[in-house]
Design an enzyme around this catalytic site. Sequence first.
Site, PDB file in Angstrom:
ATOM      1  N   SER A 159      83.871  34.949  27.518  1.00 37.60           N
ATOM      2  CA  SER A 159      82.913  35.875  26.915  1.00 37.60           C
ATOM      3  C   SER A 159      82.301  36.849  27.917  1.00 37.60           C
ATOM      4  CB  SER A 159      81.786  35.104  26.220  1.00 37.60           C
ATOM      5  OG  SER A 159      80.900  34.556  27.162  1.00 37.60           O
ATOM      6  N   LYS A 197      75.102  34.184  30.408  1.00 41.53           N
ATOM      7  CA  LYS A 197      75.039  35.391  29.588  1.00 41.53           C
ATOM      8  C   LYS A 197      74.103  36.409  30.234  1.00 41.53           C
ATOM      9  CE  LYS A 197      77.591  34.165  26.033  1.00 41.53           C
ATOM     10  NZ  LYS A 197      78.206  33.054  26.783  1.00 41.53           N
TER      11      LYS A 197
END
Length: 238
Positions: A159, A197
């Site tokens: 991701s 993230k």
Amino acid sequence: MLTKKQYELLMYIDEKLRISGISPSFDEMKDALDLKSKSGIHRLITGLEERGFIRRLPHRARALEVLRLPENADTPPHFNNSPQQPDPIGFAPNVIKGDFSIPGTQAGGDATAIQLPLYGKIAAGTPIEALRDNSNLIDIPADMLGVGEHYALEVEGESMIEAGIFDGDTVLIRRADTADNGEIVVALVDDSEVTLKRIRRKGESIALEPANAAYETRICGPDQVKVQGRLVGLIRRY
């Protein structure tokens, strides 16, 4: 730490600026690095900008400024559309040698290495529980780390690939409980899951953003997310 392509692009931009004083176009950069599309150049530039090597000059098209070079770079590689040219005033660029050796190796046996705890795998996709095993250590060149306490995590998932972070990479984290908007962090979610993230805050909401269009941003409440550290480096084995 830069990937090989990030290093090549940085040195190419620096070379073009030294020779002509003008930033290369995206097409020139694509051809020089033998890439098939300009989207790859966009990702590389974003990665260099996030790591503080270059910046885009505002209100000017095709304008990049090199802020710094790696500490041990060498003569820039030969590029497809950038043959070596003598400087008309005899100026020799002060460039540095890129070190793409496997972490922990020491060229002359005198490089300083620091051992960091390797705390298992962290998800760059679906959050997973962190594994904290202080018996597993990894050697890191000391010049990759600044002040503070650090640890390492192995990345699992895709991701964050548009930020230059790939499955199997080892990320270096400085312990911290705060982070600025846009920084890549280790985030503890609901006191049970961790993920790597980019963090952004808006009002009472906290967004954990991936760097891959195939993944969705996760929106959390103010009490759901705790910052466990900030990304300061990356190691990749080829």
